[in-house]
Design an enzyme around this catalytic site. Structure first.
Site, PDB file in Angstrom:
ATOM      1  CG  HIS A 125      32.159  26.894  43.983  1.00 55.52           C
ATOM      2  ND1 HIS A 125      33.247  26.208  44.452  1.00 55.52           N
ATOM      3  CD2 HIS A 125      32.140  26.694  42.643  1.00 55.52           C
ATOM      4  CE1 HIS A 125      33.869  25.620  43.437  1.00 55.52           C
ATOM      5  NE2 HIS A 125      33.205  25.899  42.329  1.00 55.52           N
ATOM      6  CG  ASP A 202      33.191  32.902  46.017  1.00 56.29           C
ATOM      7  OD1 ASP A 202      33.786  33.433  45.073  1.00 56.29           O
ATOM      8  OD2 ASP A 202      32.882  31.696  46.044  1.00 56.29           O
ATOM      9  CD  GLN A 205      30.776  32.348  38.348  1.00 58.81           C
ATOM     10  OE1 GLN A 205      30.557  32.986  37.324  1.00 58.81           O
ATOM     11  NE2 GLN A 205      31.405  31.193  38.329  1.00 58.81           N
ATOM     12  CE  LYS A 228      35.477  30.538  38.568  1.00 64.46           C
ATOM     13  NZ  LYS A 228      34.756  29.450  37.926  1.00 64.46           N
ATOM     14  CB  CYS A 366      31.610  23.090  42.474  1.00 68.36           C
ATOM     15  SG  CYS A 366      32.867  22.194  41.573  1.00 68.36           S
TER      16      CYS A 366
HETATM   17  N1  PMP Z   1      33.323  30.284  43.985  1.00 66.84           N
HETATM   18  C1  PMP Z   1      32.522  30.428  42.931  1.00 66.84           C
HETATM   19  C2  PMP Z   1      31.255  31.212  43.069  1.00 66.84           C
HETATM   20  C3  PMP Z   1      32.884  29.869  41.713  1.00 66.84           C
HETATM   21  O1  PMP Z   1      32.091  30.011  40.653  1.00 66.84           O
HETATM   22  C4  PMP Z   1      34.109  29.151  41.617  1.00 66.84           C
HETATM   23  C5  PMP Z   1      34.532  28.512  40.309  1.00 66.84           C
HETATM   24  N2  PMP Z   1      33.539  27.756  39.680  1.00 66.84           N
HETATM   25  C6  PMP Z   1      34.893  29.037  42.754  1.00 66.84           C
HETATM   26  C7  PMP Z   1      34.481  29.613  43.917  1.00 66.84           C
HETATM   27  C8  PMP Z   1      36.202  28.293  42.728  1.00 66.84           C
HETATM   28  O2  PMP Z   1      37.114  28.943  41.886  1.00 66.84           O
HETATM   29  P1  PMP Z   1      38.505  28.269  41.514  1.00 66.84           P
HETATM   30  O3  PMP Z   1      38.191  26.889  41.033  1.00 66.84           O
HETATM   31  O4  PMP Z   1      39.045  29.147  40.438  1.00 66.84           O
HETATM   32  O5  PMP Z   1      39.337  28.269  42.753  1.00 66.84           O
END
Ligand code: PMP
Length: 408
Positions: A125, A202, A205, A228, A366
């Site tokens: 991401h 990270d 997910q 999430k 993203c």
């Molecule tokens: N890493 C991953 C794998 C994600 O799926 C996301 C959210 N789509 C993020 C980071 C960023 O999370 P947040 O927007 O809640 O900071």
């Protein structure tokens, strides 16, 4: 009730938003990977805190402030237990995964210089790419990227080949938000340790979909977002091994993170508060702790099995849709399916599906490098949570049939 005893109808009844309609249609919410919905228990716990316990934390001697502090620090302990961290000193509250990674980049990352390397993967991401790019720009360190293949699998041999004593940090997602790929985390961690690199996972997910044990993983950093995990937005967690965190400089200055302040200089308070400047999201922490209670009451393994069954069913159903191509067909996947439909731009597709009550995400998720790699401008993505059911999948497949009629 399924053969495994997972009663998804009962679970759905815990989420009030699922009873709402969209454009007069049943809501098929298939965007849990972007943000999950909240059960009534979380909504109630946050409202109860606001009604009965709110005051600022840590600074008051009066009863209400102590109640708020107990609620906030109790939530930290709940999260420690959820992750199986050794100590609450290792649990830092942040605004989310993004802020947790930026904290590590801006605090721990300050020690890097020319000749040092950070290794990530192609399927990160943006939150696990851009902070490292910014850090490399500032320090002269180099960002290395592990390639992926056309099924959306990580090239583990290339990962191992990219590691060297120059690698100071390895940062990778546990589950890809754009492809659904589950990474071979244990193998990657072991390889990183062989060269003495620190490790950051990270878990954005992953936390809501499989059991996490940071001590068994033996990683240095683990980051995730509350929203999430059936909790509220605006809150996240940085788990950091205590020995590593104790050796990191503070990143944001202000109230709560200091021991003393004079105009000739300031000193810092103990872990984890040293990394939590300013008034925190107290009701959010209460909500997250309740969300964890809720998820564990369903049983994470039962939720995982339910989502895997939905993944198999949806994959089979989508493969049968003429002109549909699934993007990301790794052997080991989570409940995330990205796809494109021939001759239909994903954004148009999203609009048509919305008219049928189907909420899927369309865009680059993203993860622009992933879109570039698969040579698509965007994908549509359906993702599952504890409340997703067969009717959601059927509604998606029917709506895709309508989309084909419109564009056919
Ligand atoms: N890493 C991953 C794998 C994600 O799926 C996301 C959210 N789509 C993020 C980071 C960023 O999370 P947040 O927007 O809640 O900071």
């Amino acid at each position: 009730m399924t053969a495994q005893g997972y009663d998804v109808a009962r679970v759905r009844a815990d989420f009030p938003i699922l009873a709402t309609t969209v454009r007069g249609k049943r809501l098929a919410f298939l965007d849990t990977a972007a943000s999950s919905q909240r059960p009534q228990a979380v909504i109630d716990a946050m409202a109860h805190y606001e009604r009965t316990s709110h005051a600022n934390v840590h600074r008051g001697v009066y009863e209400l402030s102590q109640k708020a502090t107990d609620a906030f620090e109790g939530a930290r302990e709940r999260i420690r237990r959820f992750l199986n961290a050794a100590s609450v000193r290792e649990i830092v509250f942040t605004r989310g995964t993004t802020e947790s990674i930026n904290l590590v980049a801006q605090s721990w990352g300050r020690r890097l210089g020319p000749g040092d390397e950070i290794l990530i993967t192609w399927m990160e991401h943006h939150a696990n790419i851009v902070p490292w790019q910014m850090l490399c720009e500032r320090t002269g360190a180099m960002l290395r990227v592990t390639p992926i293949d056309l099924r959306g699998e990580l090239d583990v041999a290339a990962f191992e080949a990219l590691l060297s004593p120059r690698t100071k940090l390895v940062a990778f997602t546990q589950i890809s938000n754009s492809l659904g790929t589950v990474l071979p985390v244990e193998r990657l961690l072991a390889a990183a340790k062989r060269v003495g690199a620190l490790t950051l996972i990270d878990g954005a997910q992953a936390v809501a979909h499989q059991r996490i044990d940071v001590r068994a993983l033996d990683c240095d950093f683990y980051v995730f977002s509350s929203h999430k995990l059936y909790g509220p937005t605006g809150l996240g967690v940085l788990y950091a091994r205590e020995a590593v965190l104790a050796d990191m400089p503070p990143w944001q200055g202000g109230g709560d993170m200091i021991r003393t302040v004079t105009f000739s200089g300031s000193t810092w308070t103990e872990l984890p508060h040293r990394f939590e400047a300013g008034t925190p999201h107290i009701s959010g922490a209460v909500g997250l702790a309740t969300a964890i209670d809720y998820l564990e009451s369903l049983g994470i393994d039962a939720v995982h099995a339910h989502e895997q069954r939905l993944l198999a069913r949806a994959t089979q159903a989508l493969r049968a849709v003429p002109g549909l191509r699934i993007v990301g067909e790794a052997a080991h996947k989570a409940g995330v399916i990205s796809f494109v439909l021939e001759d239909v731009h994903p954004h148009d597709l999203g609009t048509i599906l919305d008219a049928e009550g189907v909420a899927v995400r369309t865009g680059h998720h993203c993860a622009m490098p992933v879109m570039d790699f698969f040579d698509v401008p965007a994908t549509a993505r359906a993702s599952f949570g504890c409340y997703s059911d067969d009717a959601d999948i059927d509604q998606l497949v029917t709506a895709l049939g309508h989309a084909r009629e419109v564009f056919g």
